[in-house]
Scaffold this active site. Sequence first.
Site, PDB file in Angstrom:
ATOM      1  N   SER A 272      -9.952   2.833  -2.609  1.00 26.68           N
ATOM      2  CA  SER A 272      -9.501   3.375  -3.828  1.00 26.68           C
ATOM      3  C   SER A 272      -7.951   3.491  -3.459  1.00 26.68           C
ATOM      4  O   SER A 272      -7.633   3.069  -2.597  1.00 26.68           O
ATOM      5  CB  SER A 272     -10.073   4.707  -3.976  1.00 26.68           C
ATOM      6  OG  SER A 272      -9.517   5.826  -3.029  1.00 26.68           O
ATOM      7  N   LYS A 273      -7.163   3.812  -4.688  1.00 30.68           N
ATOM      8  CA  LYS A 273      -6.017   4.176  -4.502  1.00 30.68           C
ATOM      9  C   LYS A 273      -5.373   4.955  -3.241  1.00 30.68           C
ATOM     10  O   LYS A 273      -4.207   4.676  -2.832  1.00 30.68           O
ATOM     11  CB  LYS A 273      -5.305   4.881  -5.724  1.00 30.68           C
ATOM     12  CG  LYS A 273      -5.191   3.517  -6.846  1.00 30.68           C
ATOM     13  CD  LYS A 273      -4.593   4.383  -8.039  1.00 30.68           C
ATOM     14  CE  LYS A 273      -4.762   3.442  -9.247  1.00 30.68           C
ATOM     15  NZ  LYS A 273      -4.268   4.207 -10.651  1.00 30.68           N
ATOM     16  N   ARG A 274      -6.176   5.716  -2.695  1.00 29.77           N
ATOM     17  CA  ARG A 274      -5.960   6.549  -1.618  1.00 29.77           C
ATOM     18  C   ARG A 274      -5.437   5.590  -0.498  1.00 29.77           C
ATOM     19  O   ARG A 274      -4.696   5.950   0.548  1.00 29.77           O
ATOM     20  CB  ARG A 274      -6.940   7.381  -1.256  1.00 29.77           C
ATOM     21  CG  ARG A 274      -7.262   8.726  -1.878  1.00 29.77           C
ATOM     22  CD  ARG A 274      -8.457   9.500  -1.458  1.00 29.77           C
ATOM     23  NE  ARG A 274      -9.953   8.632  -1.528  1.00 29.77           N
ATOM     24  CZ  ARG A 274     -10.656   8.348  -0.476  1.00 29.77           C
ATOM     25  NH1 ARG A 274     -10.227   8.890   0.640  1.00 29.77           N
ATOM     26  NH2 ARG A 274     -11.520   7.656  -0.696  1.00 29.77           N
TER      27      ARG A 274
END
Length: 286
Positions: free
Chosen positions: A217-219
């Site tokens: 994910s963007k994390r």
Amino acid sequence: HPQILRSSNVFMRVRFAPSPTGYLHVGNARTALFNWLLARGQGGSFILRIEDSDTERSTRTSEETILRDLRWLGLDWDEGPDVGGPHAPYFQSQRLDKYRDHAQRLVAEGKAYADEGAIRFKVPAGQTRFDDLVHGPGKFENEHIENFVILRSDGHPTYHLSVVVDDIDMEISHVVRGDDHISNTPKQVLLYEAFARAVPQFAHVPLILGPDKKRLSKRHGATSVMEYANRGYLPEAMMNFLALLGWSPGAGDKELFTREELVAACALEGISGGNEGWKQAKHDWF
Ligand code: GLU
């Protein structure tokens, strides 16, 4: 299983069916890539279908971004938006009548029923089995599946109904998609059976994970194809990297493949069932 695939005379028709609710995620790009490689390698057809029946979340911008990024990666489609084809339209928002007709048919046959304006599928007793070319055979007890909604009260289909109606209509032979859809498959198999249609071959490809083993994910950094394109990554490098993430072409230590070599080598047999970690350093190396 792979042998069946290789030697089968069935003309391979595969599809990528993005929901235009965001950018083209690298994980979805990899799923699209596997479908494209299989179709090109087996002389089959690659179909692009826009799953935009959720009109509140779907946007034109997202759809345009997805098409643009697929093209950037080097993928083309034999049927779908822009190119058309014998099963047009390839947008679910333009196929609503088909879903309603199919839902009504199930009601007429006693296989579905109206419930507060929506239509629910009546799950029969017994077990549902299906084969998965990556994960092997699966068996589900129907008593754990609730009578699920197939048509909402606003006349829009749920994903289960639209995906099955379209895969039947578009004569899809192999459903190759992310393994987050394994749990959806029993419901879809039940619908194929209710429509008295042959179930396609399923191949659920593993998801891509971040370094912490959680779904990428963007994390974890950039997850859109567009971001890599903007940063100057080459499409050939990205294709090579994505293809080898969780798939072994069985060519020893060789890692650099041209597009043509990937097409020639691609088969579902080399796809591992385990989730793969995104290795940015490896991507940079490519
Ligand atoms: N629109 C669905 C998705 O993007 C398609 C899933 C499928 O391939 O069946 O997850």
